[in-house]
Scaffold this motif. Structure first.
Motif, PDB file in Angstrom:
ATOM      1  N   GLY A  32      -8.300  62.815 -53.368  1.00 56.23           N
ATOM      2  CA  GLY A  32      -9.212  62.533 -52.279  1.00 56.23           C
ATOM      3  C   GLY A  32     -10.368  63.508 -52.152  1.00 56.23           C
ATOM      4  N   THR A  33     -10.563  64.352 -53.171  1.00 57.38           N
ATOM      5  CA  THR A  33     -11.604  65.380 -53.147  1.00 57.38           C
ATOM      6  C   THR A  33     -12.486  65.248 -54.379  1.00 57.38           C
ATOM      7  OG1 THR A  33     -10.158  66.906 -51.963  1.00 57.38           O
ATOM      8  CG2 THR A  33     -11.985  67.897 -53.171  1.00 57.38           C
ATOM      9  N   ARG A  34     -13.772  65.425 -54.210  1.00 59.09           N
ATOM     10  CA  ARG A  34     -14.679  65.474 -55.357  1.00 59.09           C
ATOM     11  C   ARG A  34     -14.511  66.847 -55.993  1.00 59.09           C
ATOM     12  NH1 ARG A  34     -19.446  62.054 -55.750  1.00 59.09           N
ATOM     13  NH2 ARG A  34     -17.676  60.693 -56.085  1.00 59.09           N
ATOM     14  N   ILE A  35     -13.927  66.894 -57.185  1.00 64.01           N
ATOM     15  CA  ILE A  35     -13.648  68.179 -57.835  1.00 64.01           C
ATOM     16  C   ILE A  35     -14.701  68.577 -58.852  1.00 64.01           C
ATOM     17  CG2 ILE A  35     -11.160  68.024 -57.396  1.00 64.01           C
ATOM     18  CD1 ILE A  35     -10.842  67.332 -60.423  1.00 64.01           C
ATOM     19  N   VAL A  36     -15.513  67.609 -59.299  1.00 60.71           N
ATOM     20  CA  VAL A  36     -16.613  67.900 -60.227  1.00 60.71           C
ATOM     21  C   VAL A  36     -17.802  67.022 -59.841  1.00 60.71           C
ATOM     22  CG1 VAL A  36     -17.437  67.756 -62.626  1.00 60.71           C
ATOM     23  CG2 VAL A  36     -15.103  68.532 -62.168  1.00 60.71           C
TER      24      VAL A  36
END
Length: 165
Positions: free
Chosen positions: A38-42
């Motif tokens: 659920g997180t934008r990691i890149v």
């Protein structure tokens, strides 16, 4: 095993059967965005891709582009062209972890030095991998890490019966 018959190439596509062996590394203009847990990691436009016959491209982004930690994972592998690879566990939002979901070449062989300090990510375990606004599909088979997009014509290594390609 005989080389398969390449799929027809539609306008705006490139055939993976036109890619070279040994592989070629080139700059990629499209932005890469990766969501996990659920997180934008890149989210970066500092991207290179590796093109190798019969494979969808593998995209590499800087290790520094990750908004979350990568931790050293189990195992290693060796590419006759790029050298020894190490694997990373990818951490996402909410504490989720995808084991061995990324890799890099810490000491790449000559001709592949640009891959130093860059990481490739398997699309399958991620929530979404987006290349230039298009959500990619994972290369078939689970071992190879290419990203399949609509601008590619196959068939792609990794499908059943492709081990000898």
């Amino acid at each position: 095993m005989a080389r398969p018959v390449p799929d027809p190439v539609r306008p705006g596509q490139e055939s993976v059967w036109g890619y070279p062996r040994p592989p070629r590394v080139e700059r990629e203009r499209r932005r890469v965005q990766i969501d996990f847990g659920g997180t934008r990691i890149v989210d970066t436009d500092d991207v290179v891709r590796v093109l190798e016959t019969s494979h969808p491209p593998v995209y590499y982004v800087p290790i520094a582009a990750f908004a979350v930690a990568l931790t050293l994972g189990q195992g290693a592998s060796f590419c006759e062209f790029k050298g020894a690879a190490r694997y990373f566990d990818v951490h996402g939002g909410g504490g989720v972890v995808a084991e061995r979901a990324a890799w890099n070449y810490p000491r790449p062989m000559p001709g592949y030095e640009v891959l130093h300090d860059r990481v490739a990510v398997y699309a399958g375990p991620m929530d979404a991998v987006i290349l230039g606004g298009e959500t990619v599909e994972a290369q078939p088979g689970g071992f190879y890490g290419g990203w399949v997009t609509s601008d590619l014509a196959g068939p792609f290594k990794g499908v059943p019966g492709s081990m000898g390609w």
